[in-house]
Design a protein around this motif. Sequence first.
Motif, PDB file in Angstrom:
ATOM      1  N   GLY A 214       0.863  -1.393  -0.015  1.00 38.94           N
ATOM      2  CA  GLY A 214      -0.087  -0.218  -0.112  1.00 38.94           C
ATOM      3  C   GLY A 214       0.586   1.335  -0.088  1.00 38.94           C
ATOM      4  N   ASP A 215       2.068   1.174   0.033  1.00 42.90           N
ATOM      5  CA  ASP A 215       2.991   2.357   0.380  1.00 42.90           C
ATOM      6  C   ASP A 215       2.945   2.944  -1.315  1.00 42.90           C
ATOM      7  N   ARG A 216       2.867   4.466  -1.271  1.00 42.97           N
ATOM      8  CA  ARG A 216       2.905   4.930  -2.475  1.00 42.97           C
ATOM      9  C   ARG A 216       4.660   5.403  -2.457  1.00 42.97           C
ATOM     10  N   LEU A 217       5.354   5.029  -3.335  1.00 47.09           N
ATOM     11  CA  LEU A 217       6.720   5.340  -3.430  1.00 47.09           C
ATOM     12  C   LEU A 217       7.199   6.249  -4.708  1.00 47.09           C
ATOM     13  N   THR A 218       7.790   7.179  -4.444  1.00 40.92           N
ATOM     14  CA  THR A 218       8.128   8.313  -5.360  1.00 40.92           C
ATOM     15  C   THR A 218       9.716   8.099  -5.495  1.00 40.92           C
ATOM     16  N   ALA A 219      10.450   7.947  -6.666  1.00 37.29           N
ATOM     17  CA  ALA A 219      11.738   8.183  -7.056  1.00 37.29           C
ATOM     18  C   ALA A 219      12.023   9.595  -7.736  1.00 37.29           C
ATOM     19  N   GLU A 220      13.107  10.183  -7.263  1.00 36.82           N
ATOM     20  CA  GLU A 220      13.276  11.619  -7.793  1.00 36.82           C
ATOM     21  C   GLU A 220      14.808  11.233  -8.311  1.00 36.82           C
ATOM     22  N   ALA A 221      15.059  11.513  -9.507  1.00 42.13           N
ATOM     23  CA  ALA A 221      16.470  11.436 -10.131  1.00 42.13           C
ATOM     24  C   ALA A 221      17.163  12.648 -10.485  1.00 42.13           C
ATOM     25  N   ILE A 222      18.172  13.140  -9.833  1.00 35.43           N
ATOM     26  CA  ILE A 222      18.829  14.437  -9.932  1.00 35.43           C
ATOM     27  C   ILE A 222      20.128  14.138 -10.909  1.00 35.43           C
ATOM     28  N   GLU A 223      20.204  14.879 -11.892  1.00 36.82           N
ATOM     29  CA  GLU A 223      21.492  14.772 -12.868  1.00 36.82           C
ATOM     30  C   GLU A 223      22.640  15.533 -11.982  1.00 36.82           C
ATOM     31  N   ILE A 224      23.607  15.020 -11.398  1.00 38.16           N
ATOM     32  CA  ILE A 224      24.637  15.405 -10.825  1.00 38.16           C
ATOM     33  C   ILE A 224      26.002  15.976 -11.712  1.00 38.16           C
ATOM     34  N   CYS A 225      25.731  15.293 -12.678  1.00 43.02           N
ATOM     35  CA  CYS A 225      27.180  15.718 -13.746  1.00 43.02           C
ATOM     36  C   CYS A 225      26.468  15.393 -15.157  1.00 43.02           C
ATOM     37  N   ASP A 226      26.369  16.470 -15.836  1.00 45.08           N
ATOM     38  CA  ASP A 226      26.042  16.349 -17.303  1.00 45.08           C
ATOM     39  C   ASP A 226      27.172  16.138 -18.394  1.00 45.08           C
ATOM     40  N   HIS A 227      27.926  15.102 -18.090  1.00 43.29           N
ATOM     41  CA  HIS A 227      29.160  14.820 -18.691  1.00 43.29           C
ATOM     42  C   HIS A 227      28.497  14.449 -20.205  1.00 43.29           C
ATOM     43  N   PRO A 228      29.337  14.772 -21.399  1.00 44.09           N
ATOM     44  CA  PRO A 228      28.964  14.503 -22.531  1.00 44.09           C
ATOM     45  C   PRO A 228      28.888  12.938 -23.069  1.00 44.09           C
ATOM     46  N   LYS A 229      29.636  12.094 -22.130  1.00 45.86           N
ATOM     47  CA  LYS A 229      29.692  10.803 -22.514  1.00 45.86           C
ATOM     48  C   LYS A 229      29.082   9.802 -21.348  1.00 45.86           C
ATOM     49  N   LEU A 230      29.571  10.361 -20.143  1.00 40.74           N
ATOM     50  CA  LEU A 230      29.405   9.450 -18.812  1.00 40.74           C
ATOM     51  C   LEU A 230      28.462  10.302 -17.588  1.00 40.74           C
ATOM     52  N   PRO A 231      27.296  10.721 -18.081  1.00 39.85           N
ATOM     53  CA  PRO A 231      26.466  11.288 -16.953  1.00 39.85           C
ATOM     54  C   PRO A 231      26.288  10.624 -15.752  1.00 39.85           C
ATOM     55  N   TYR A 232      26.210  11.296 -14.727  1.00 39.48           N
ATOM     56  CA  TYR A 232      26.050  10.819 -13.368  1.00 39.48           C
ATOM     57  C   TYR A 232      24.865  11.444 -12.611  1.00 39.48           C
ATOM     58  N   CYS A 233      24.079  10.543 -11.885  1.00 36.18           N
ATOM     59  CA  CYS A 233      22.837  10.875 -11.122  1.00 36.18           C
ATOM     60  C   CYS A 233      22.492  10.356  -9.846  1.00 36.18           C
ATOM     61  N   GLU A 234      21.904  10.992  -9.067  1.00 37.55           N
ATOM     62  CA  GLU A 234      21.664  10.417  -7.656  1.00 37.55           C
ATOM     63  C   GLU A 234      20.082  10.280  -7.698  1.00 37.55           C
ATOM     64  N   ILE A 235      19.512   9.196  -7.139  1.00 35.43           N
ATOM     65  CA  ILE A 235      18.102   8.979  -7.094  1.00 35.43           C
ATOM     66  C   ILE A 235      17.795   8.742  -5.643  1.00 35.43           C
ATOM     67  N   LYS A 236      16.646   9.288  -5.145  1.00 36.16           N
ATOM     68  CA  LYS A 236      16.366   8.992  -3.811  1.00 36.16           C
ATOM     69  C   LYS A 236      14.818   8.464  -4.052  1.00 36.16           C
ATOM     70  N   VAL A 237      14.332   7.352  -3.185  1.00 33.11           N
ATOM     71  CA  VAL A 237      13.128   6.802  -3.256  1.00 33.11           C
ATOM     72  C   VAL A 237      12.490   7.031  -1.925  1.00 33.11           C
ATOM     73  N   TRP A 238      11.137   7.857  -1.895  1.00 29.45           N
ATOM     74  CA  TRP A 238      10.670   8.009  -0.593  1.00 29.45           C
ATOM     75  C   TRP A 238       9.074   7.228  -0.612  1.00 29.45           C
ATOM     76  N   ASN A 239       8.552   7.092   0.635  1.00 25.95           N
ATOM     77  CA  ASN A 239       7.251   6.558   0.862  1.00 25.95           C
ATOM     78  C   ASN A 239       6.347   7.863   0.604  1.00 25.95           C
ATOM     79  N   GLN A 240       4.954   7.659   1.128  1.00 28.71           N
ATOM     80  CA  GLN A 240       4.086   8.921   0.961  1.00 28.71           C
ATOM     81  C   GLN A 240       4.355   9.445   2.505  1.00 28.71           C
TER      82      GLN A 240
END
Length: 136
Positions: free
Chosen positions: A86-112
């Motif tokens: 029943g939990d409502r999960l949300t994932a938010e991805a943030i691009e930390i480094c917009d490298h032209p070949k190797l971008p890097y992201c951090e993602i956090k997952v929260w519940n309601q």
Amino acid sequence: MSVIDILNTTDRFAATNGIQLVEISEGRAVAEMTVEEKHLNGGNVCQGGAIFTLADLAFAAVSNNRGMLTLGISNSIEFLHSAKLGDRLTAEAIEICDHPKLPYCEIKVWNQDHTLIATVTGRAYRTRNPFPPQQT
């Protein structure tokens, strides 16, 4: 079609598991899912793979929103709390480094309740192929 429409339609694994993108902007993407019976593991909590798939769809969206096909090559996930039926999960991805070949992201997952369920880091490889693909 927009990136959000394409990924919500063509990522069949995510769609089959009830995961949908709800927002994409430059450097940010959000995906959501509700934990259902099919997501539960033997311990009666949400299977880690379901949480990872939720985070991965947000990662795919933020990575592919620059116009080039970008594929994940490395991820690391840390589970901090269990998600329950029943939990409502949300994932938010943030691009930390917009490298032209190797971008890097951090993602956090929260519940309601805004309890942090998991954190994910992701490195991707940006190809020379356009995304969305050109229609011929």
